[in-house]
Design a protein around this motif. Structure first.
Motif, PDB file in Angstrom:
ATOM      1  N   VAL A   1       0.864  -1.184   0.000  1.00  0.00           N
ATOM      2  CA  VAL A   1       0.000   0.000   0.000  1.00  0.00           C
ATOM      3  C   VAL A   1       0.899   1.231   0.000  1.00  0.00           C
ATOM      4  O   VAL A   1       1.781   1.374   0.841  1.00  0.00           O
ATOM      5  N   THR A   2       0.660   2.121  -0.953  1.00  0.00           N
ATOM      6  CA  THR A   2       1.384   3.379  -1.048  1.00  0.00           C
ATOM      7  C   THR A   2       0.386   4.532  -1.087  1.00  0.00           C
ATOM      8  O   THR A   2      -0.810   4.317  -1.316  1.00  0.00           O
ATOM      9  N   PRO A   3       0.849   5.749  -0.875  1.00  0.00           N
ATOM     10  CA  PRO A   3      -0.014   6.880  -1.225  1.00  0.00           C
ATOM     11  C   PRO A   3      -0.396   6.763  -2.698  1.00  0.00           C
ATOM     12  O   PRO A   3       0.394   6.281  -3.519  1.00  0.00           O
ATOM     13  N   ALA A   4      -1.594   7.166  -3.042  1.00  0.00           N
ATOM     14  CA  ALA A   4      -2.005   7.112  -4.443  1.00  0.00           C
ATOM     15  C   ALA A   4      -1.138   8.042  -5.280  1.00  0.00           C
ATOM     16  O   ALA A   4      -0.789   9.140  -4.838  1.00  0.00           O
ATOM     17  N   PRO A   5      -0.770   7.623  -6.484  1.00  0.00           N
ATOM     18  CA  PRO A   5       0.032   8.504  -7.344  1.00  0.00           C
ATOM     19  C   PRO A   5      -0.686   9.808  -7.664  1.00  0.00           C
ATOM     20  O   PRO A   5      -1.918   9.866  -7.745  1.00  0.00           O
ATOM     21  N   ILE A   6       0.113  10.831  -7.876  1.00  0.00           N
ATOM     22  CA  ILE A   6      -0.351  12.171  -8.245  1.00  0.00           C
ATOM     23  C   ILE A   6       0.366  12.556  -9.532  1.00  0.00           C
ATOM     24  O   ILE A   6       1.595  12.488  -9.596  1.00  0.00           O
ATOM     25  N   ASP A   7      -0.379  12.937 -10.554  1.00  0.00           N
ATOM     26  CA  ASP A   7       0.251  13.406 -11.795  1.00  0.00           C
ATOM     27  C   ASP A   7       0.207  14.926 -11.775  1.00  0.00           C
ATOM     28  O   ASP A   7      -0.834  15.543 -12.033  1.00  0.00           O
ATOM     29  N   CYS A   8       1.359  15.536 -11.471  1.00  0.00           N
ATOM     30  CA  CYS A   8       1.385  16.969 -11.164  1.00  0.00           C
ATOM     31  C   CYS A   8       1.700  17.859 -12.359  1.00  0.00           C
ATOM     32  O   CYS A   8       1.884  19.070 -12.184  1.00  0.00           O
ATOM     33  N   HIS A   9       1.770  17.303 -13.577  1.00  0.00           N
ATOM     34  CA  HIS A   9       2.025  18.132 -14.761  1.00  0.00           C
ATOM     35  C   HIS A   9       1.419  17.429 -15.968  1.00  0.00           C
ATOM     36  O   HIS A   9       1.975  16.463 -16.477  1.00  0.00           O
ATOM     37  N   THR A  10       0.261  17.907 -16.427  1.00  0.00           N
ATOM     38  CA  THR A  10      -0.363  17.342 -17.630  1.00  0.00           C
ATOM     39  C   THR A  10      -1.001  18.444 -18.471  1.00  0.00           C
ATOM     40  O   THR A  10      -1.312  19.528 -17.982  1.00  0.00           O
ATOM     41  N   HIS A  11      -1.204  18.079 -19.733  1.00  0.00           N
ATOM     42  CA  HIS A  11      -1.944  18.915 -20.691  1.00  0.00           C
ATOM     43  C   HIS A  11      -3.022  18.023 -21.333  1.00  0.00           C
ATOM     44  O   HIS A  11      -3.125  17.936 -22.548  1.00  0.00           O
ATOM     45  N   VAL A  12      -3.812  17.335 -20.515  1.00  0.00           N
ATOM     46  CA  VAL A  12      -4.701  16.296 -21.062  1.00  0.00           C
ATOM     47  C   VAL A  12      -5.871  16.845 -21.863  1.00  0.00           C
ATOM     48  O   VAL A  12      -6.522  16.105 -22.590  1.00  0.00           O
ATOM     49  N   VAL A  13      -6.163  18.148 -21.723  1.00  0.00           N
ATOM     50  CA  VAL A  13      -7.264  18.740 -22.493  1.00  0.00           C
ATOM     51  C   VAL A  13      -6.692  19.379 -23.752  1.00  0.00           C
ATOM     52  O   VAL A  13      -5.955  20.365 -23.688  1.00  0.00           O
ATOM     53  N   PHE A  14      -7.018  18.809 -24.889  1.00  0.00           N
ATOM     54  CA  PHE A  14      -6.548  19.358 -26.165  1.00  0.00           C
ATOM     55  C   PHE A  14      -7.361  18.748 -27.300  1.00  0.00           C
ATOM     56  O   PHE A  14      -8.017  17.717 -27.143  1.00  0.00           O
ATOM     57  N   GLY A  15      -7.311  19.401 -28.453  1.00  0.00           N
ATOM     58  CA  GLY A  15      -7.968  18.881 -29.642  1.00  0.00           C
ATOM     59  C   GLY A  15      -6.946  18.364 -30.641  1.00  0.00           C
ATOM     60  O   GLY A  15      -5.801  18.800 -30.672  1.00  0.00           O
TER      61      GLY A  15
END
Length: 395
Positions: free
Chosen positions: A57-71
């Motif tokens: 068991v670990t702390p849940a991962p955090i993705d601290c740098h994304t650009h997931v909204v795009f066309g």
């Protein structure tokens, strides 16, 4: 108020030794207590329990740098890079960020959300519970605000916490002067986004193909006037002085930092600014200048890892792959990689209620079918997630 005890766990946190036969008590979406079973408080004994069978068991991962909204897509640029074109050459030819700007401006809010959700789902499937999402593919008010609204909508559509970042200073629109763009469009749009409650932090791209330090400083001054924290894409392709600028403004993070120096590392350490390493972009662009990990380590700079999910330089939606690449490409240890996607990633977002397994924090946890934390960074293309807890709820 929901209560549950997770037993039979190996607790692995970035800042403490692994705890075998561990227990985590969850109450009301928070961690009530965590530690060895032999030390469990007696008042927890009657709570409903789930035996994890010795899983990690670990702390849940955090993705601290994304650009997931795009066309749109930029697969053609992938082919161009394979033929020898550089990031800067593609950008000057009308590709790069500006190519995605065109496609994003043409997309509706519903379309952008529908296209972003599968990317988010891929991250959730690897345990991610907190996600940063940037704007920056509009470069005009309507689309920048639309992107931020979509980012907020992701947090309503999926069991994930979203932190939004205004990245209006991502590129200079064709036919515009950089200073005029900042004064007439970028900074006024920031103020509008803040007034509408759409922005949690402000970012910029400090690079020869984008904005210089004096221009970014003006943006940061505007952010400071609104009480917003700042972050910066710094020293990715060349040394522009962005890392030192980020440190002077007490930025939450300086991201990429491939061309940062030992002096930059000292400045980040003094400011408490996190260095966010983005191996997906380094890999995709086939760069050869790696971040100065030894200097960052020597000066005690917190190093986070993230996917940098974007259509051009890092089309990656795997936080586990980011961990592996952080080790294989940048020389991080597996323990540093785990810290990079948990406690240090939380810090890069200005969050102090997640990223660790400790009483009082959010019950955002990942349960893995592995024996040791090193296995999370070791494998490639394999997802050992057994369960994901978001605010104490398995989902």
């Amino acid at each position: 108020m929901e209560r549950q005890i997770l037993t039979g766990a190996v607790l692995a946190t970035p800042d403490t030794p692994d705890t075998p036969d561990g227990v985590v008590a969850l109450e009301g979406g928070r961690i009530r207590w965590a530690g060895p079973r032999a030390q469990m408080p007696g008042d927890l004994a009657g709570w409903p329990a789930r035996d994890l069978g010795g899983r990690l068991v670990t702390p849940a991962p955090i993705d601290c740098h994304t650009h997931v909204v795009f066309g749109g897509t930029r697969a053609r640029e992938f082919e161009m890079r394979l033929q020898g074109a550089t990031y800067a050459e593609i950008a000057r030819a009308g590709g790069g960020i500006l190519s995605t700007v065109t496609a994003t401006r043409a997309a509706t809010e519903d379309t952008l959300l529908a296209q972003a959700l599968p990317r988010v789902d891929a991250l959730i499937a690897e345990g991610v519970t907190t996600l940063e999402v940037k704007s920056g593919y509009g470069l005009e008010a309507d689309t920048e605000l639309r992107m931020l609204r979509v980012a907020r909508a992701i947090g309503r559509a999926r069991p994930v916490r979203v932190r939004t970042t205004y990245l209006g200073a991502h590129a200079v629109p064709p036919g515009m002067d950089a200073d005029a763009y900042l004064d007439d469009i970028c900074i006024p749009t920031l103020r509008a986004a803040h007034a509408q409650g759409l922005v949690d932090a402000v970012d910029g791209f400090c690079e020869g193909i984008a904005f210089d330090t004096a221009q970014i400083a003006r943006l940061f001054d505007a952010a400071r006037g609104l009480g917003l924290p700042v972050r910066l894409h710094a020293e990715q392709l060349s040394h522009m002085g962005g890392t030192a600028l980020a440190a002077r403004y007490g930025a939450l993070s300086a991201d990429h930092v491939e061309y940062a120096t030992d002096a930059d590392a000292r400045a980040l350490a003094a400011a408490g600014t996190v260095a966010v390493l983005l191996p997906g972009a380094f890999y995709t662009l086939r760069e050869t200048q790696a971040p100065p990990v030894a200097a960052l380590r020597a000066h005690g700079v917190a190093m986070a890892l993230a996917t940098d999910c974007n259509p051009g330089s890092s089309p990656m939606t795997s936080i586990l792959l980011a961990m592996n690449m952080g080790c294989t490409l940048f020389g991080l240890t597996p323990a540093e990689a785990l810290a990079g996607v948990t406690v240090h990633a939380a810090r890069a977002l200005g969050l102090d209620d997640c990223g660790r397994i400790a009483a009082g924090l959010r019950a955002d946890l990942a349960v893995w079918d592995v024996e040791t934390p090193a296995e999370l960074a070791w494998r490639i293309g394999f997802n050992p997630l057994h369960a994901r807890y978001f605010g104490g709820i398995a989902c």
